[in-house]
Motif scaffolding. Structure first.
Motif, PDB file in Angstrom:
ATOM      1  N   ARG A   1     -38.892  12.066  25.186  1.00 19.76           N
ATOM      2  CA  ARG A   1     -40.137  12.689  24.739  1.00 19.76           C
ATOM      3  C   ARG A   1     -39.822  13.736  23.678  1.00 19.76           C
ATOM      4  O   ARG A   1     -38.840  14.466  23.782  1.00 19.76           O
ATOM      5  N   ILE A   2     -40.652  13.782  22.679  1.00 18.03           N
ATOM      6  CA  ILE A   2     -40.403  14.699  21.560  1.00 18.03           C
ATOM      7  C   ILE A   2     -40.445  16.149  22.041  1.00 18.03           C
ATOM      8  O   ILE A   2     -41.419  16.557  22.695  1.00 18.03           O
ATOM      9  N   PRO A   3     -39.408  16.924  21.756  1.00 19.75           N
ATOM     10  CA  PRO A   3     -39.346  18.306  22.269  1.00 19.75           C
ATOM     11  C   PRO A   3     -40.182  19.248  21.412  1.00 19.75           C
ATOM     12  O   PRO A   3     -39.660  20.190  20.812  1.00 19.75           O
ATOM     13  N   ALA A   4     -41.480  18.960  21.345  1.00 20.18           N
ATOM     14  CA  ALA A   4     -42.396  19.802  20.580  1.00 20.18           C
ATOM     15  C   ALA A   4     -43.616  20.063  21.447  1.00 20.18           C
ATOM     16  O   ALA A   4     -44.083  19.150  22.141  1.00 20.18           O
ATOM     17  N   TRP A   5     -44.083  21.302  21.419  1.00 20.21           N
ATOM     18  CA  TRP A   5     -45.235  21.677  22.237  1.00 20.21           C
ATOM     19  C   TRP A   5     -46.346  22.208  21.340  1.00 20.21           C
ATOM     20  O   TRP A   5     -46.070  22.989  20.418  1.00 20.21           O
ATOM     21  N   HIS A   6     -47.551  21.749  21.610  1.00 20.73           N
ATOM     22  CA  HIS A   6     -48.693  22.166  20.798  1.00 20.73           C
ATOM     23  C   HIS A   6     -49.438  23.273  21.535  1.00 20.73           C
ATOM     24  O   HIS A   6     -49.804  23.092  22.701  1.00 20.73           O
TER      25      HIS A   6
END
Ligand SMILES: [Zn+2]
Ligand SMILES: [Zn+2]
Length: 887
Positions: free
Chosen positions: A411-416
């Motif tokens: 899973r892409i390690p980016a948080w919105h």
């Protein structure tokens, strides 16, 4: 010494496969003192099952790896599997569907748990198949792309690239599967030639009653057109420069733009531009700042933007649009048109190009280094022509879309941030937004392209980002062996990411193997039904025979033809070796020789051991082994697997079995004990087994282990020394001597065959020889008598002109055929002559009967003529043979 009568590989192959692993034979050591050879496997998909392409790839890798190990290198073949994002997710989704379940219903976490459960149950298939086939991997270092360690490497790489500005979010035209609801990589789209239509549509322009005609294969997309493009140089449209067209059905004015997208040679030279639904139009749209109107949604239905067509399925919309255009008189014509339609590889749904926000890697800066290391020759492609393909790709590289709308994967390690919209990219799950401090953070739902994690494979598998001993010792790896189809997807990315994160190339050489084709050189495919299942054929012929069959065809730069015939013959080859071993073991027992691991060829020097009597045939076989070792080593080093296989075949079959053992047989006498003859035979045999081991590991281990000496020795033949060429073992005198002997025997056998003399009938003959050939013949008179059934007299004079003579540059061989045999021959030949004459006469008569000939088809007459000519040729030969008898 017991040895089974029949070669039955199924009896011992599974045993050695297991034993090699249990005994740690394939374990790479961490000691730094030895030369290192390392290689990572192209990780097969965890969903997969071994196919014949894998088997070829693994056979080539295994030959090279075993060869290095036997040469004393600290050798690592690192195995593992790829989590294969979409492939695995589809398999599990299909399984769920059978249970009436669906991943959306069960939720992300439960679904991922289910995939892991599936992997635990089925994901080991390839591994156990590889173990059974003897792949000499270090299984203690096995990796999986979703391992915790590898997942940490993936995050580290993502974050570092992001921080460096090399990962960004952007709009992108993706191949979208409306059924799977995911973007597909080009690999996951299968294009098939389909018979479609080209619809020519009239778009009204300013002058009343006048049109510009565009042609399209997808009329429904016209609803989203935002321009018509014409070529600036096309005189047909000079008058429309700067004007607009009226988009039918939608009543929108769209500009007429000048763009090379429009080819004056194709159709009307005018094309519609739909930036939201076609990749080329998307690019053209960027050039002209055109709006993107999305008329088809993620499920393949028409959006609200499609006006009255909103809500319709895209194919239904096509039908209606065409109908409506027709009604309005705006459809100029419909032509049949063959086009490539892209379909989802998993579910066969027609792919829809859609614009979406995706994550990208900026590849240009990475590609520069990756180009440089190949340009400077630090990485070499073999065959070399792949270098050109590589450069073509790399110079035209586009940014890499790395996000996939899947659940199974990294899973892409980016948080919105839900409060302020900030995107936080981090190694560890953040608790608050870096900008506004809110704790309302939601992780990006997408996962990474499977190739993202496999692109790190050469260093992530060795422990990176930690500075592990394995990483220090085994990176860069020595070699990669893989197929051409993933040169770009995988090989190029490993080079880019290796150079970026290790500051060092991932491998020094890349060997690209061919495809396995069937006997008719057809590509193997399930639909053609011509696939060969490696597990079935190894069960039938034995692993060694299948390996050998693949290797025999594996010339660099060519495809490999594999057929049942070929596997039959390699099985016969294995059987030949088995029988040679049997001959030895049975005679060892008679001679009272204990199973014994003999002197090595390496230490064998006849001239240094005057106390040991060395027969000429022993000197010869050691010299031949030496030459064979020289050539096989060179062939393996240069990836000429076919040549190595042919050399080994020739040596074992035609030199060791056909000549050496035949010459040696008289030495196998009862109760002889371990004399010089036995020592030499066993030394030659043991050396030959080691030479053959990388190609046929099971058979050679089985036989080698039966030579159970008490002396200390390696545990396995796989750890024994690979024979090398040694100048002092070259014995030109012995090669000359046995060469002449072979010449005489071959000549005698040829004569017998030609004269159709019973092979068992003992004959007398005279050898007329020049130079040393005379003495050599005399020295080996007994062997010639035994091998050719001819008792020779010798003469230094040339042979008198006459019967039954065959000559080479140095000898004439005359066979004295007994009178009775000559008479028998004469009767046989006379009978043959009479029969032939009868046949010819009969055909001649038929061929002169014009009336009957005219009723026969031409090809029948033709074949009668051909037959007659063949009989006549045969008759000439028979007559000559009869004349020869009288001479
Ligand atoms: Zn699909
Ligand atoms: Zn925030």
């Amino acid at each position: 010494m017991q040895i089974e009568k029949v070669y039955e590989p199924q009896r011992f192959e599974p045993h050695w496969a297991r034993w090699w692993i249990d005994s740690g034979v394939f374990h790479a050591s961490q000691e730094a003192s030895r030369r290192v050879f390392s290689l990572v496997i192209p990780p097969p998909n965890v969903t997969g099952s071994l196919h014949i392409g894998h088997m070829l790839e693994h056979a080539e890798i295994d030959v090279t790896v075993r060869w290095h190990r036997m040469r004393g290198d600290n050798t690592l073949w690192l195995p593992g599997a790829d989590h294969a994002g979409i492939a695995t997710q589809m398999v599990v989704e299909r399984q769920l569907a059978e249970e009436g379940l669906d991943r959306r219903g069960m939720g992300r976490d439960a679904f991922i748990e289910r995939v892991w459960a599936w992997k635990a149950q089925y994901g080991d298939r390839i591994r156990s198949q590889m173990v059974r086939l003897g792949a000499s991997c270090d299984w203690s270092r096995e990796r999986f792309t979703l391992d915790p360690g590898l997942s940490r490497a993936v995050r580290e790489v993502f974050v570092r690239l992001y921080e460096k500005g090399l990962i960004y979010r952007g709009e992108y035209m993706v191949n979208w599967c409306p059924r799977c609801h995911t973007a597909l990589s080009d690999l996951e789209v299968k294009n098939s030639e389909t018979q479609g239509h080209l619809w020519h549509i009239r778009y009204p322009v300013a002058t009343p009653g006048s049109y510009i005609v565009v042609a399209t294969t997808r009329p429904e997309t016209m609803l989203g057109d935002t321009a018509v493009a014409v070529n600036a140089k096309d005189p047909r449209y000079f008058h429309l420069h700067g004007h607009t067209a009226d988009l039918p059905l939608m009543n929108r004015q769209i500009p007429i733009v000048l763009d090379d997208l429009a080819d004056p040679q194709f159709g009307t030279g005018a094309v519609k531009v739909t930036p939201a639904h076609d990749p080329n139009d998307f690019e053209a749209g960027k050039r002209h700042n055109l709006p993107r109107i999305k008329v088809i949604d993620e499920s393949g239905r028409m959006t609200a933007e499609a006006g009255v067509y909103a809500g319709l399925d895209r194919f239904e919309a096509r039908r209606r649009v065409v109908e409506d255009l027709e009604r309005l008189g705006l459809l100029e014509k419909i032509e049949p048109y063959a086009l490539a339609v892209g379909k989802c590889d998993r579910c066969k749904t027609v792919v829809e190009p859609l614009i979406s926000t995706q994550w990208f890697v900026r590849t240009k800066p990475l590609a520069e280094k990756a180009i440089a290391v190949v340009e400077t020759g630090r990485i070499k492609f073999i065959p070399e022509n792949w270098t050109k393909t590589y450069f073509e790709w790399m110079y035209n590289i586009r940014d890499w879309c790395i996000s996939r709308q899947l659940w199974w994967g990294h899973r892409i390690p980016a948080w919105h941030c839900q409060e302020c919209g900030e995107i936080v990219v981090a190694r560890e799950t953040p608790s608050t937004c870096a900008r506004c401090g809110s704790s309302q953070l939601v992780q990006d739902p997408d996962v990474l392209d499977t190739w993202f994690s496999s692109g790190l494979w050469p260093f992530s598998t060795l422990g990176w980002p930690d500075e592990t001993p394995d990483l220090k010792l085994f990176y860069p790896t020595s070699l990669l062996i893989t197929g051409f189809d993933i040169l770009f997807f995988w090989v190029a990315r490993m080079i880019m990411l290796g150079c970026e994160f290790m500051g060092e190339i991932p491998f020094r050489q890349v060997y690209i193997h061919g495809l396995v084709r069937d006997a008719e050189r057809q590509k193997m495919s399930k639909t053609r039904g011509n696939t060969i299942d490696p597990l079935v054929v190894t069960e039938t012929y034995g692993t060694d025979a299948v390996r050998m069959a693949l290797l025999l065809g594996a010339a660099p730069g060519t495809d490999i033809v594999l057929s049942e015939d070929r596997m039959e013959s390699t099985r016969a080859f294995a059987n030949k070796i088995w029988n040679a071993a049997r001959l030895l073991f049975v005679n060892m027992e008679r001679s009272g020789v204990q199973p014994w691991l003999p002197n090595r060829l390496e230490t064998f020097r006849p001239e240094a051991q005057p106390s040991i009597e060395v027969a000429m045939e022993d000197r010869w076989i050691f010299s031949r082994l030496n030459t064979c070792a020289e050539h096989v080593n060179r062939a393996i080093e240069q990836y000429r697997y076919h040549e190595a296989a042919q050399l080994l075949w020739h040596f074992f079959w035609h030199e060791f079995c056909d000549w050496y053992l035949e010459l040696k047989k008289p030495a196998f006498t009862e109760n002889s004990g371990l004399n010089a003859d036995w020592r030499n035979v066993l030394a030659a045999f043991e050396t030959a087994l080691r030479l053959l081991h990388p190609a046929m590991p099971f058979l050679t281990e089985e036989l080698w282990q039966r030579l159970k000496g008490a002396a200390p020795r390696p545990l396995s033949i796989a750890l024994a020394e690979y024979p090398q060429y040694r100048r002092q073992n070259a014995d030109h005198a012995a090669e000359r001597e046995i060469g002449v002997l072979q010449e005489i025997v071959t000549l005698a056998r040829t004569l017998r065959t030609e004269m159709k003399i019973d092979t068992r009938l003992p004959l007398q003959g005279t050898l007329h020889a020049r130079g040393d050939a005379l003495e050599i013949g005399q020295r080996h008179a007994a062997a010639i008598r035994r091998l050719a059934g001819v008792a020779l007299e010798f003469s230094a004079e040339p042979a008198p002109a006459g019967a039954a003579t065959r000559s080479t540059s140095q000898i004439d061989l005359v066979l004295h055929v007994p009178k009775t045999e000559i008479e028998a021959q004469r009767r046989r030949l006379t009978k043959e002559r009479e029969q032939l004459e009868k046949n010819i006469a009969s055909l001649g008569q038929q061929l002169s009967d014009e009336a009957s000939l005219s009723r026969k088809p031409a090809h029948v007459v033709e074949s009668m003529r051909a037959k007659k000519a063949a009989y006549e040729a045969q008759l000439a030969k028979t007559k000559a043979a009869l004349d020869g008898l009288d001479g």
